[in-house]
Design a protein around this motif. Structure first.
Motif, short mmCIF file in Angstrom:
data_model
loop_
_atom_site.label_atom_id
_atom_site.label_comp_id
_atom_site.label_asym_id
_atom_site.label_seq_id
_atom_site.Cartn_x
_atom_site.Cartn_y
_atom_site.Cartn_z
N ASN A 55 -39.27 23.41 7.16
CA ASN A 55 -39.47 22.41 6.10
C ASN A 55 -39.34 23.12 4.75
O ASN A 55 -39.23 24.36 4.72
CB ASN A 55 -40.83 21.71 6.24
CG ASN A 55 -41.94 22.70 6.49
OD1 ASN A 55 -42.09 23.65 5.75
ND2 ASN A 55 -42.69 22.50 7.56
N ALA A 56 -39.38 22.36 3.67
CA ALA A 56 -39.26 22.98 2.35
C ALA A 56 -40.51 23.78 2.01
O ALA A 56 -40.45 24.82 1.33
CB ALA A 56 -39.01 21.90 1.30
N THR A 57 -41.65 23.31 2.48
CA THR A 57 -42.91 24.02 2.22
C THR A 57 -42.79 25.48 2.68
O THR A 57 -43.14 26.42 1.95
CB THR A 57 -44.06 23.34 3.00
OG1 THR A 57 -44.09 21.95 2.65
CG2 THR A 57 -45.40 23.98 2.72
N MET A 60 -40.59 27.78 0.64
CA MET A 60 -41.28 28.33 -0.54
C MET A 60 -42.18 29.50 -0.13
O MET A 60 -42.23 30.52 -0.81
CB MET A 60 -42.15 27.26 -1.19
CG MET A 60 -41.35 26.13 -1.79
SD MET A 60 -42.49 24.94 -2.53
CE MET A 60 -41.59 23.45 -2.29
N PHE A 82 -45.72 17.43 -5.35
CA PHE A 82 -46.25 17.47 -3.99
C PHE A 82 -47.10 18.75 -3.89
O PHE A 82 -46.85 19.73 -4.56
CB PHE A 82 -45.08 17.51 -3.01
CG PHE A 82 -45.47 17.16 -1.61
CD1 PHE A 82 -46.04 15.95 -1.32
CD2 PHE A 82 -45.25 18.06 -0.58
CE1 PHE A 82 -46.40 15.61 -0.02
CE2 PHE A 82 -45.59 17.73 0.72
CZ PHE A 82 -46.17 16.52 1.00
N SER A 84 -47.30 21.02 -1.70
CA SER A 84 -46.75 22.18 -0.99
C SER A 84 -46.66 23.43 -1.83
O SER A 84 -47.01 24.54 -1.39
CB SER A 84 -45.33 21.87 -0.52
OG SER A 84 -45.35 20.90 0.46
N VAL A 127 -39.78 21.01 -10.27
CA VAL A 127 -39.42 20.01 -9.24
C VAL A 127 -38.37 19.11 -9.87
O VAL A 127 -38.50 18.75 -11.04
CB VAL A 127 -40.66 19.14 -8.89
CG1 VAL A 127 -40.28 17.98 -7.99
CG2 VAL A 127 -41.74 19.98 -8.24
N ASP A 153 -37.62 23.65 -6.88
CA ASP A 153 -38.05 22.80 -5.77
C ASP A 153 -37.14 21.57 -5.80
O ASP A 153 -37.41 20.58 -6.48
CB ASP A 153 -39.52 22.39 -5.93
CG ASP A 153 -39.97 21.45 -4.82
OD1 ASP A 153 -39.11 20.97 -4.05
OD2 ASP A 153 -41.18 21.17 -4.73
N ALA A 155 -36.53 19.79 -3.21
CA ALA A 155 -36.84 19.10 -1.94
C ALA A 155 -36.22 17.71 -1.93
O ALA A 155 -35.75 17.24 -0.90
CB ALA A 155 -38.35 19.02 -1.74
N GLN A 156 -36.19 17.07 -3.09
CA GLN A 156 -35.66 15.70 -3.17
C GLN A 156 -34.22 15.68 -3.68
O GLN A 156 -33.70 14.62 -4.01
CB GLN A 156 -36.55 14.87 -4.11
CG GLN A 156 -38.02 14.88 -3.73
CD GLN A 156 -38.90 14.13 -4.72
OE1 GLN A 156 -38.42 13.55 -5.68
NE2 GLN A 156 -40.20 14.15 -4.47
N SER A 177 -35.25 19.78 1.12
CA SER A 177 -36.02 19.30 2.27
C SER A 177 -35.20 18.29 3.06
O SER A 177 -34.45 17.50 2.48
CB SER A 177 -37.32 18.63 1.79
OG SER A 177 -37.93 17.93 2.87
N HIS A 179 -36.94 16.36 5.39
CA HIS A 179 -38.03 15.56 5.94
C HIS A 179 -37.53 14.15 6.22
O HIS A 179 -36.52 13.73 5.65
CB HIS A 179 -39.17 15.55 4.90
CG HIS A 179 -40.38 14.80 5.32
ND1 HIS A 179 -40.67 13.55 4.85
CD2 HIS A 179 -41.38 15.14 6.17
CE1 HIS A 179 -41.81 13.14 5.39
NE2 HIS A 179 -42.26 14.09 6.19
N LYS A 182 -36.33 11.95 3.32
CA LYS A 182 -35.32 12.43 2.37
C LYS A 182 -33.95 11.78 2.62
O LYS A 182 -33.74 11.14 3.64
CB LYS A 182 -35.22 13.96 2.46
CG LYS A 182 -36.54 14.67 2.16
CD LYS A 182 -37.02 14.38 0.75
CE LYS A 182 -38.25 15.18 0.35
NZ LYS A 182 -39.52 14.69 0.89
N GLY A 189 -37.43 19.54 8.32
CA GLY A 189 -36.44 20.60 8.09
C GLY A 189 -36.32 20.92 6.62
O GLY A 189 -36.72 20.12 5.76
C1 LIG Z 1 -41.20 17.76 -4.56
C2 LIG Z 1 -41.46 18.12 -3.15
N1 LIG Z 1 -41.65 19.42 -2.82
C3 LIG Z 1 -41.87 19.79 -1.55
C4 LIG Z 1 -41.93 18.87 -0.54
C5 LIG Z 1 -42.21 19.35 0.84
O1 LIG Z 1 -41.12 19.18 1.68
P1 LIG Z 1 -41.29 19.42 3.25
O2 LIG Z 1 -41.95 18.19 3.81
O3 LIG Z 1 -39.89 19.61 3.75
O4 LIG Z 1 -42.11 20.62 3.41
C6 LIG Z 1 -41.74 17.53 -0.83
C7 LIG Z 1 -41.83 16.54 0.25
O5 LIG Z 1 -41.97 15.36 0.07
C8 LIG Z 1 -41.51 17.14 -2.16
O6 LIG Z 1 -41.32 15.85 -2.49
#
Ligand SMILES: Cc1ncc(COP(=O)(O)O)c(C=O)c1O
Length: 378
Positions: A55-57, A60, A82, A84, A127, A153, A155-156, A177, A179, A182, A189
Protein backbone atom coordinates in the motif's frame (compact mmCIF):
# COMPACT_ATOMS: atom_id res chain seq x y z
CA UNK A 1 -31.83 3.43 -6.41
CA UNK A 2 -28.98 4.08 -4.00
CA UNK A 3 -25.97 5.87 -5.46
CA UNK A 4 -22.79 4.57 -3.80
CA UNK A 5 -19.88 6.89 -3.07
CA UNK A 6 -17.36 4.76 -4.93
CA UNK A 7 -17.25 1.39 -6.66
CA UNK A 8 -14.19 -0.25 -8.23
CA UNK A 9 -14.57 -1.18 -11.90
CA UNK A 10 -13.81 -4.91 -12.05
CA UNK A 11 -14.63 -6.58 -15.36
CA UNK A 12 -14.09 -9.89 -17.14
CA UNK A 13 -10.46 -9.05 -17.96
CA UNK A 14 -9.59 -8.63 -14.27
CA UNK A 15 -11.30 -11.92 -13.40
CA UNK A 16 -9.42 -13.69 -16.21
CA UNK A 17 -6.06 -12.27 -15.15
CA UNK A 18 -6.43 -13.23 -11.48
CA UNK A 19 -7.73 -16.71 -12.39
CA UNK A 20 -4.80 -17.21 -14.71
CA UNK A 21 -2.33 -16.12 -12.05
CA UNK A 22 -3.90 -18.65 -9.67
CA UNK A 23 -3.81 -21.45 -12.23
CA UNK A 24 -0.18 -20.73 -12.98
CA UNK A 25 0.62 -20.65 -9.24
CA UNK A 26 1.73 -17.01 -9.32
CA UNK A 27 0.66 -16.27 -5.79
CA UNK A 28 3.93 -15.32 -4.05
CA UNK A 29 5.32 -11.87 -3.39
CA UNK A 30 7.58 -9.96 -5.78
CA UNK A 31 7.07 -12.61 -8.46
CA UNK A 32 7.13 -12.27 -12.25
CA UNK A 33 3.80 -10.41 -12.48
CA UNK A 34 4.87 -7.88 -9.83
CA UNK A 35 8.09 -7.31 -11.76
CA UNK A 36 6.15 -6.74 -15.00
CA UNK A 37 3.80 -4.33 -13.27
CA UNK A 38 6.69 -2.40 -11.74
CA UNK A 39 8.25 -2.02 -15.16
CA UNK A 40 4.91 -0.91 -16.62
CA UNK A 41 4.40 1.69 -13.89
CA UNK A 42 7.91 3.00 -14.48
CA UNK A 43 7.10 3.30 -18.22
CA UNK A 44 3.74 4.99 -17.63
CA UNK A 45 5.05 7.49 -15.09
CA UNK A 46 8.51 7.96 -16.56
CA UNK A 47 10.00 7.22 -13.14
CA UNK A 48 13.47 5.67 -13.41
CA UNK A 49 12.65 3.20 -10.61
CA UNK A 50 9.44 1.77 -9.15
CA UNK A 51 8.85 -0.72 -6.33
CA UNK A 52 5.43 -2.28 -5.92
CA UNK A 53 4.36 -2.17 -2.25
CA UNK A 54 1.42 -3.56 -0.24
CA UNK A 55 0.00 0.00 0.00
CA UNK A 56 1.11 3.64 -0.12
CA UNK A 57 1.47 3.73 3.67
CA UNK A 58 4.21 1.13 3.52
CA UNK A 59 5.88 2.83 0.57
CA UNK A 60 6.34 5.84 2.87
CA UNK A 61 7.64 3.68 5.71
CA UNK A 62 10.16 2.06 3.37
CA UNK A 63 11.43 5.40 2.16
CA UNK A 64 11.83 6.78 5.69
CA UNK A 65 13.89 3.69 6.62
CA UNK A 66 15.98 3.97 3.45
CA UNK A 67 16.72 7.63 4.21
CA UNK A 68 17.62 6.89 7.86
CA UNK A 69 15.05 9.34 9.17
CA UNK A 70 14.74 8.90 12.92
CA UNK A 71 14.72 10.47 16.39
CA UNK A 72 15.43 14.20 16.42
CA UNK A 73 14.33 14.64 12.80
CA UNK A 74 11.27 16.63 11.75
CA UNK A 75 9.02 15.97 8.77
CA UNK A 76 6.56 18.62 7.57
CA UNK A 77 3.23 17.37 6.23
CA UNK A 78 -0.26 18.80 5.89
CA UNK A 79 -2.61 18.43 8.84
CA UNK A 80 -5.42 18.01 6.30
CA UNK A 81 -4.27 14.57 5.24
CA UNK A 82 -4.68 10.87 5.69
CA UNK A 83 -3.09 9.57 8.88
CA UNK A 84 -0.60 7.28 7.07
CA UNK A 85 2.18 9.80 6.68
CA UNK A 86 2.05 10.97 10.27
CA UNK A 87 2.13 7.36 11.48
CA UNK A 88 5.04 6.50 9.19
CA UNK A 89 7.04 9.41 10.61
CA UNK A 90 6.20 8.49 14.22
CA UNK A 91 7.05 4.84 13.62
CA UNK A 92 10.59 5.97 12.81
CA UNK A 93 10.77 8.00 16.03
CA UNK A 94 10.80 11.28 14.08
CA UNK A 95 8.43 14.20 14.71
CA UNK A 96 5.61 15.19 12.35
CA UNK A 97 5.18 18.96 11.97
CA UNK A 98 1.79 19.98 10.58
CA UNK A 99 1.41 22.65 7.95
CA UNK A 100 -1.53 24.73 6.76
CA UNK A 101 -3.25 24.29 3.39
CA UNK A 102 -4.18 26.63 0.59
CA UNK A 103 -7.88 27.60 0.45
CA UNK A 104 -8.53 26.78 -3.23
CA UNK A 105 -6.69 23.50 -3.77
CA UNK A 106 -6.58 22.27 -0.13
CA UNK A 107 -2.90 21.44 -0.75
CA UNK A 108 0.08 22.47 1.38
CA UNK A 109 0.56 26.22 1.59
CA UNK A 110 4.24 26.73 0.64
CA UNK A 111 4.51 29.97 2.65
CA UNK A 112 3.41 28.15 5.78
CA UNK A 113 5.86 25.32 5.03
CA UNK A 114 8.72 27.83 4.70
CA UNK A 115 7.87 29.22 8.16
CA UNK A 116 8.04 25.76 9.73
CA UNK A 117 11.45 24.73 8.34
CA UNK A 118 14.09 24.32 11.06
CA UNK A 119 17.58 22.84 11.22
CA UNK A 120 15.92 19.54 12.10
CA UNK A 121 13.62 19.40 9.04
CA UNK A 122 14.66 16.32 7.07
CA UNK A 123 11.67 15.99 4.78
CA UNK A 124 8.68 17.82 3.33
CA UNK A 125 5.75 15.58 2.30
CA UNK A 126 3.04 17.31 0.26
CA UNK A 127 -0.22 15.52 -0.57
CA UNK A 128 -1.80 16.10 -3.97
CA UNK A 129 -5.35 16.32 -2.70
CA UNK A 130 -7.93 14.82 -5.03
CA UNK A 131 -5.25 14.36 -7.69
CA UNK A 132 -4.75 18.13 -7.98
CA UNK A 133 -1.06 18.94 -7.84
CA UNK A 134 0.52 20.88 -5.00
CA UNK A 135 2.66 23.85 -6.00
CA UNK A 136 5.73 21.76 -6.79
CA UNK A 137 7.77 24.77 -7.98
CA UNK A 138 7.45 26.56 -4.64
CA UNK A 139 7.94 23.41 -2.55
CA UNK A 140 10.91 22.36 -4.68
CA UNK A 141 12.53 25.75 -4.10
CA UNK A 142 12.00 25.53 -0.31
CA UNK A 143 13.57 22.07 -0.20
CA UNK A 144 16.47 23.06 -2.45
CA UNK A 145 17.28 25.94 -0.11
CA UNK A 146 16.85 24.07 3.18
CA UNK A 147 18.27 20.71 2.09
CA UNK A 148 15.08 18.88 3.13
CA UNK A 149 14.13 15.82 1.06
CA UNK A 150 10.94 16.40 -0.97
CA UNK A 151 8.57 13.43 -1.09
CA UNK A 152 5.22 13.46 -2.91
CA UNK A 153 2.27 11.66 -1.37
CA UNK A 154 0.58 11.08 -4.71
CA UNK A 155 -1.62 8.32 -3.24
CA UNK A 156 -4.55 9.96 -5.05
CA UNK A 157 -2.53 11.13 -8.04
CA UNK A 158 -2.18 8.40 -10.69
CA UNK A 159 -2.33 9.96 -14.16
CA UNK A 160 -2.38 13.52 -12.81
CA UNK A 161 0.41 15.96 -13.66
CA UNK A 162 2.30 19.13 -12.78
CA UNK A 163 3.68 20.99 -15.82
CA UNK A 164 2.89 17.82 -17.79
CA UNK A 165 4.97 15.55 -15.54
CA UNK A 166 3.21 12.70 -13.68
CA UNK A 167 2.64 13.27 -9.97
CA UNK A 168 4.94 11.18 -7.81
CA UNK A 169 7.88 11.72 -10.19
CA UNK A 170 8.51 15.44 -9.77
CA UNK A 171 10.27 15.18 -6.41
CA UNK A 172 13.19 12.79 -5.80
CA UNK A 173 10.64 10.24 -4.55
CA UNK A 174 6.89 9.75 -4.35
CA UNK A 175 4.21 7.13 -3.92
CA UNK A 176 0.93 6.15 -5.57
CA UNK A 177 -1.86 4.11 -3.99
CA UNK A 178 -3.94 1.37 -5.60
CA UNK A 179 -6.37 1.03 -2.70
CA UNK A 180 -9.90 0.00 -3.66
CA UNK A 181 -11.09 3.63 -3.57
CA UNK A 182 -8.42 4.90 -5.97
CA UNK A 183 -8.76 5.53 -9.72
CA UNK A 184 -6.92 2.27 -10.45
CA UNK A 185 -6.95 -0.51 -7.93
CA UNK A 186 -5.35 -3.73 -6.80
CA UNK A 187 -7.71 -3.88 -3.81
CA UNK A 188 -4.68 -2.98 -1.69
CA UNK A 189 -1.47 -1.82 -3.30
CA UNK A 190 0.95 1.00 -3.79
CA UNK A 191 4.18 1.92 -5.47
CA UNK A 192 7.30 3.77 -4.38
CA UNK A 193 8.80 5.87 -7.17
CA UNK A 194 12.46 6.83 -6.80
CA UNK A 195 14.70 8.88 -9.03
CA UNK A 196 18.17 8.13 -7.63
CA UNK A 197 19.76 4.71 -8.29
CA UNK A 198 21.59 4.50 -4.97
CA UNK A 199 18.45 5.28 -2.98
CA UNK A 200 16.52 2.76 -5.07
CA UNK A 201 19.05 0.03 -4.24
CA UNK A 202 18.69 0.88 -0.57
CA UNK A 203 14.88 0.79 -0.83
CA UNK A 204 14.81 -2.61 -2.53
CA UNK A 205 16.88 -4.01 0.34
CA UNK A 206 14.39 -2.50 2.80
CA UNK A 207 11.56 -4.04 0.78
CA UNK A 208 13.10 -7.54 0.93
CA UNK A 209 13.54 -7.89 4.71
CA UNK A 210 16.90 -6.10 4.78
CA UNK A 211 18.47 -8.62 2.40
CA UNK A 212 20.13 -8.25 -0.99
CA UNK A 213 17.67 -10.74 -2.54
CA UNK A 214 16.86 -8.40 -5.44
CA UNK A 215 20.53 -8.15 -6.41
CA UNK A 216 20.77 -11.95 -6.10
CA UNK A 217 17.78 -12.44 -8.42
CA UNK A 218 19.47 -10.16 -10.96
CA UNK A 219 22.56 -12.37 -10.73
CA UNK A 220 24.70 -9.62 -9.20
CA UNK A 221 25.67 -11.67 -6.09
CA UNK A 222 25.88 -15.44 -5.72
CA UNK A 223 23.77 -15.71 -2.54
CA UNK A 224 21.61 -13.35 -0.57
CA UNK A 225 21.92 -12.39 3.06
CA UNK A 226 21.04 -9.78 5.71
CA UNK A 227 22.76 -6.52 4.77
CA UNK A 228 20.63 -3.71 6.26
CA UNK A 229 17.45 -2.80 8.13
CA UNK A 230 14.22 -3.79 6.44
CA UNK A 231 10.74 -5.21 6.55
CA UNK A 232 8.56 -7.22 4.21
CA UNK A 233 7.00 -4.85 1.72
CA UNK A 234 6.20 -7.12 -1.21
CA UNK A 235 2.89 -7.70 -2.99
CA UNK A 236 1.31 -11.03 -3.97
CA UNK A 237 1.34 -11.64 -7.70
CA UNK A 238 -2.40 -12.28 -7.46
CA UNK A 239 -3.00 -8.60 -6.71
CA UNK A 240 -0.37 -7.53 -9.22
CA UNK A 241 -2.36 -9.46 -11.88
CA UNK A 242 -5.43 -7.38 -11.07
CA UNK A 243 -3.44 -4.17 -11.18
CA UNK A 244 -1.86 -5.09 -14.52
CA UNK A 245 -5.31 -5.06 -16.17
CA UNK A 246 -6.33 -1.83 -14.44
CA UNK A 247 -3.18 -0.13 -15.75
CA UNK A 248 -4.11 -1.12 -19.28
CA UNK A 249 -7.63 0.26 -18.78
CA UNK A 250 -6.46 3.54 -17.33
CA UNK A 251 -7.41 5.81 -20.24
CA UNK A 252 -10.94 4.40 -20.38
CA UNK A 253 -11.39 4.68 -16.59
CA UNK A 254 -9.93 8.19 -16.46
CA UNK A 255 -12.12 9.45 -19.32
CA UNK A 256 -15.29 8.30 -17.51
CA UNK A 257 -14.25 9.96 -14.25
CA UNK A 258 -13.36 13.21 -16.04
CA UNK A 259 -16.78 13.28 -17.67
CA UNK A 260 -18.56 13.03 -14.31
CA UNK A 261 -16.21 15.54 -12.66
CA UNK A 262 -16.92 18.05 -15.43
CA UNK A 263 -20.68 17.53 -15.09
CA UNK A 264 -20.46 18.31 -11.37
CA UNK A 265 -18.17 21.28 -11.93
CA UNK A 266 -20.45 22.87 -14.52
CA UNK A 267 -23.67 21.85 -12.77
CA UNK A 268 -22.69 23.52 -9.50
CA UNK A 269 -21.32 26.75 -11.01
CA UNK A 270 -24.41 28.69 -10.08
CA UNK A 271 -24.10 27.84 -6.39
CA UNK A 272 -20.56 29.19 -6.46
CA UNK A 273 -21.68 32.39 -8.17
CA UNK A 274 -24.17 32.87 -5.34
CA UNK A 275 -21.37 32.46 -2.78
CA UNK A 276 -22.94 29.34 -1.26
CA UNK A 277 -20.18 26.89 -2.12
CA UNK A 278 -16.66 26.92 -3.56
CA UNK A 279 -15.65 24.43 -6.25
CA UNK A 280 -12.07 23.03 -6.53
CA UNK A 281 -9.44 25.38 -7.93
CA UNK A 282 -7.21 23.77 -10.56
CA UNK A 283 -3.89 25.66 -10.73
CA UNK A 284 -2.60 26.63 -14.16
CA UNK A 285 0.11 23.94 -14.29
CA UNK A 286 -1.94 21.11 -12.78
CA UNK A 287 -3.56 18.38 -14.87
CA UNK A 288 -5.93 16.64 -12.46
CA UNK A 289 -7.29 13.08 -12.59
CA UNK A 290 -10.86 13.53 -11.28
CA UNK A 291 -10.05 11.44 -8.23
CA UNK A 292 -12.39 13.40 -5.96
CA UNK A 293 -15.08 15.94 -6.62
CA UNK A 294 -15.30 18.19 -3.59
CA UNK A 295 -17.16 21.37 -2.80
CA UNK A 296 -16.60 23.59 0.21
CA UNK A 297 -19.87 24.84 1.68
CA UNK A 298 -20.00 28.41 3.01
CA UNK A 299 -20.61 27.12 6.57
CA UNK A 300 -20.44 23.97 8.66
CA UNK A 301 -24.24 24.10 8.99
CA UNK A 302 -24.54 23.99 5.21
CA UNK A 303 -22.10 21.05 5.01
CA UNK A 304 -24.29 19.12 7.44
CA UNK A 305 -27.46 20.14 5.59
CA UNK A 306 -26.09 18.89 2.25
CA UNK A 307 -24.89 15.58 3.73
CA UNK A 308 -28.19 15.00 5.50
CA UNK A 309 -30.26 15.82 2.45
CA UNK A 310 -28.21 13.61 0.12
CA UNK A 311 -28.40 10.75 2.60
CA UNK A 312 -32.19 11.10 2.73
CA UNK A 313 -32.18 10.71 -1.08
CA UNK A 314 -30.00 7.56 -0.94
CA UNK A 315 -26.94 9.37 -2.27
CA UNK A 316 -23.65 8.56 -0.50
CA UNK A 317 -21.69 11.76 -0.06
CA UNK A 318 -19.19 12.42 2.71
CA UNK A 319 -16.79 14.82 4.42
CA UNK A 320 -13.05 14.03 4.40
CA UNK A 321 -9.91 14.26 6.54
CA UNK A 322 -10.21 15.34 10.15
CA UNK A 323 -7.27 17.61 11.09
CA UNK A 324 -4.32 15.63 12.38
CA UNK A 325 -2.83 18.46 14.45
CA UNK A 326 -5.85 18.58 16.79
CA UNK A 327 -6.70 14.84 16.68
CA UNK A 328 -7.07 12.90 19.95
CA UNK A 329 -3.70 11.23 19.31
CA UNK A 330 -1.84 14.49 18.61
CA UNK A 331 -3.46 16.20 21.61
CA UNK A 332 -2.15 13.43 23.86
CA UNK A 333 1.25 12.70 22.33
CA UNK A 334 2.20 15.81 20.31
CA UNK A 335 1.04 18.62 22.56
CA UNK A 336 3.09 21.23 20.66
CA UNK A 337 1.26 20.45 17.43
CA UNK A 338 -2.12 21.92 18.28
CA UNK A 339 -1.59 25.43 16.91
CA UNK A 340 -4.17 27.33 14.83
CA UNK A 341 -4.62 26.07 11.26
CA UNK A 342 -7.86 27.78 10.24
CA UNK A 343 -7.92 26.67 6.58
CA UNK A 344 -7.46 23.06 7.69
CA UNK A 345 -10.35 23.38 10.16
CA UNK A 346 -12.49 25.00 7.46
CA UNK A 347 -11.85 22.13 5.03
CA UNK A 348 -12.76 19.54 7.66
CA UNK A 349 -15.91 21.35 8.74
CA UNK A 350 -17.21 22.54 5.37
CA UNK A 351 -16.09 20.08 2.69
CA UNK A 352 -18.42 17.62 0.94
CA UNK A 353 -17.28 14.90 -1.46
CA UNK A 354 -19.81 13.74 -4.05
CA UNK A 355 -20.01 10.19 -5.45
CA UNK A 356 -17.43 9.69 -8.19
CA UNK A 357 -16.40 6.46 -9.92
CA UNK A 358 -16.00 5.32 -13.50
CA UNK A 359 -19.26 3.33 -13.48
CA UNK A 360 -21.44 6.26 -12.32
CA UNK A 361 -23.98 7.05 -15.02
CA UNK A 362 -24.52 10.61 -16.26
CA UNK A 363 -28.16 10.25 -15.24
CA UNK A 364 -27.16 9.51 -11.65
CA UNK A 365 -24.59 12.32 -11.68
CA UNK A 366 -27.35 14.73 -12.78
CA UNK A 367 -29.50 13.49 -9.91
CA UNK A 368 -26.62 14.19 -7.50
CA UNK A 369 -26.31 17.72 -8.89
CA UNK A 370 -30.06 18.38 -8.66
CA UNK A 371 -30.23 17.13 -5.07
CA UNK A 372 -27.14 19.11 -4.05
CA UNK A 373 -28.73 22.26 -5.45
CA UNK A 374 -31.98 21.40 -3.69
CA UNK A 375 -30.13 20.92 -0.39
CA UNK A 376 -28.37 24.29 -0.66
CA UNK A 377 -31.24 26.40 -1.91
CA UNK A 378 -34.29 25.08 -0.05
C1 LIG B 1 -3.38 11.24 0.77
C2 LIG B 1 -3.27 9.80 1.11
N1 LIG B 1 -2.09 9.30 1.54
C3 LIG B 1 -1.95 8.01 1.83
C4 LIG B 1 -2.98 7.13 1.72
C5 LIG B 1 -2.76 5.71 2.09
O1 LIG B 1 -2.84 4.86 0.99
P1 LIG B 1 -2.86 3.29 1.21
O2 LIG B 1 -4.25 2.91 1.63
O3 LIG B 1 -2.48 2.72 -0.12
O4 LIG B 1 -1.87 2.99 2.24
C6 LIG B 1 -4.22 7.59 1.28
C7 LIG B 1 -5.35 6.65 1.19
O5 LIG B 1 -6.49 6.99 1.10
C8 LIG B 1 -4.37 8.95 0.97
O6 LIG B 1 -5.54 9.44 0.54
Amino acid sequence: MKIPFTRPSIGAAEVRAVTRALRERHIGGNGPISKRVQTRIAEITGSPHALLTPNATQAMEMLLIALNIGPGDEVILPSFSFVSMANAVLTRGATPVFSEIDRGTLNMDPKDVARRITKRTKMVMPVHYGGISSDMDALGAICAESGAFLFEDAAQGIDATWRGQPLGTIAPAGCLSFHETKNLTAGEGGVLLIRDLELFHRAEIVQEKGTNRSAFLRGEVDKYTWVDRGGSYVVSDLLAALLEVQLERRHELLARRMEIWRLYYDGLADLERKGLIARPVIPEHAGHNAHIFFLVAESHALQMKILKHLKSKDISATFHFQPLHSSPFASKHLPGANYALPETDRAALQLVRLPLFSGLSKKDARRVIAETIAAVTT
